[in-house]
Design a protein around this motif. Structure first.
Motif, PDB file in Angstrom:
ATOM      1  N   VAL A 148       4.539   0.882  -9.458  1.00 54.65           N
ATOM      2  CA  VAL A 148       4.237  -0.530  -9.255  1.00 54.65           C
ATOM      3  C   VAL A 148       5.549  -1.285  -9.429  1.00 54.65           C
ATOM      4  O   VAL A 148       6.288  -1.062 -10.396  1.00 54.65           O
TER       5      VAL A 148
ATOM      6  N   GLU B  48       0.199  -1.651  -2.960  1.00 57.69           N
ATOM      7  CA  GLU B  48      -0.312  -1.617  -4.325  1.00 57.69           C
ATOM      8  C   GLU B  48      -1.720  -2.184  -4.373  1.00 57.69           C
ATOM      9  O   GLU B  48      -2.094  -3.014  -3.542  1.00 57.69           O
TER      10      GLU B  48
ATOM     11  N   GLN C  68       5.551  -1.178   1.203  1.00 59.38           N
ATOM     12  CA  GLN C  68       5.085  -1.174  -0.181  1.00 59.38           C
ATOM     13  C   GLN C  68       3.575  -1.391  -0.142  1.00 59.38           C
ATOM     14  O   GLN C  68       3.087  -2.217   0.642  1.00 59.38           O
TER      15      GLN C  68
ATOM     16  N   HIS D  39      -4.362  -4.139  -7.090  1.00 61.21           N
ATOM     17  CA  HIS D  39      -4.378  -4.911  -8.335  1.00 61.21           C
ATOM     18  C   HIS D  39      -5.772  -5.493  -8.516  1.00 61.21           C
ATOM     19  O   HIS D  39      -6.445  -5.804  -7.528  1.00 61.21           O
TER      20      HIS D  39
ATOM     21  N   ARG E 123      -1.732  -0.386  -9.489  1.00 63.97           N
ATOM     22  CA  ARG E 123      -1.452   1.003  -9.116  1.00 63.97           C
ATOM     23  C   ARG E 123      -0.876   1.041  -7.705  1.00 63.97           C
ATOM     24  O   ARG E 123      -1.278   0.250  -6.858  1.00 63.97           O
ATOM     25  N   PRO E 124       0.017   1.988  -7.450  1.00 69.53           N
ATOM     26  CA  PRO E 124       0.469   2.163  -6.062  1.00 69.53           C
ATOM     27  C   PRO E 124      -0.679   2.751  -5.236  1.00 69.53           C
ATOM     28  O   PRO E 124      -1.513   3.489  -5.757  1.00 69.53           O
TER      29      PRO E 124
END
Length: 132
Positions: free
Chosen positions: A28, A77, A75, A79, A50-51
């Motif tokens: 993250v 992620e 990217q 949340h 978390r990725p």
């Protein structure tokens, strides 16, 4: 949040060289990662970050307030927001090298051979091409 992520060549991409964009994976992102230009975004005030396991970089068509735009996700992620709702968030690089943050629900994952994505990339790089 828009953020420019330039590198030596300007940070942008075209329909042929997008694969060279460096993804931020396996962790993250922190504010330090964003400031060092390793990541597009870092979210605070969320729970259980978390990725997301996905192949990056990934061509996408992003649906924002201005319509559809070509981008490459670098990217990903997940949340939990203040209301406990899960948010899947992507860090995007735009053809001009700019960065953007989008929710997964606001993008279509596409293949780099997708004709709409390729046309959007070309038009973003060369606005005169849109007039042809």
């Amino acid at each position: 949040m828009n953020d420019n992520l330039p590198d030596e060549d300007g940070g942008g991409f075209d329909a042929e060289d997008w694969i060279r964009l460096k993804p931020f994976v396996g962790a993250v992102a922190t504010l330090d990662d964003v400031q060092a230009r390793r990541a597009v975004f870092a979210l605070g005030e969320t729970d259980d970050p978390r990725p997301i396991a996905m192949d990056l970089p990934q061509p996408v068509i992003w649906w924002d307030e201005d319509g559809e735009q070509a981008a490459v996700a670098v990217q990903a992620e997940t949340h939990l927001g203040p209301d406990g709702e899960e948010m899947e968030v992507l860090g995007l690089i735009l053809p001009d090298g700019g960065g953007a943050v989008a929710l997964m629900e606001d993008v279509d994952l596409v293949d780099a051979t997708d004709p709409t994505w390729r046309e959007l990339v070309t038009n973003a790089i060369d606005p005169a091409a849109a007039d042809d």
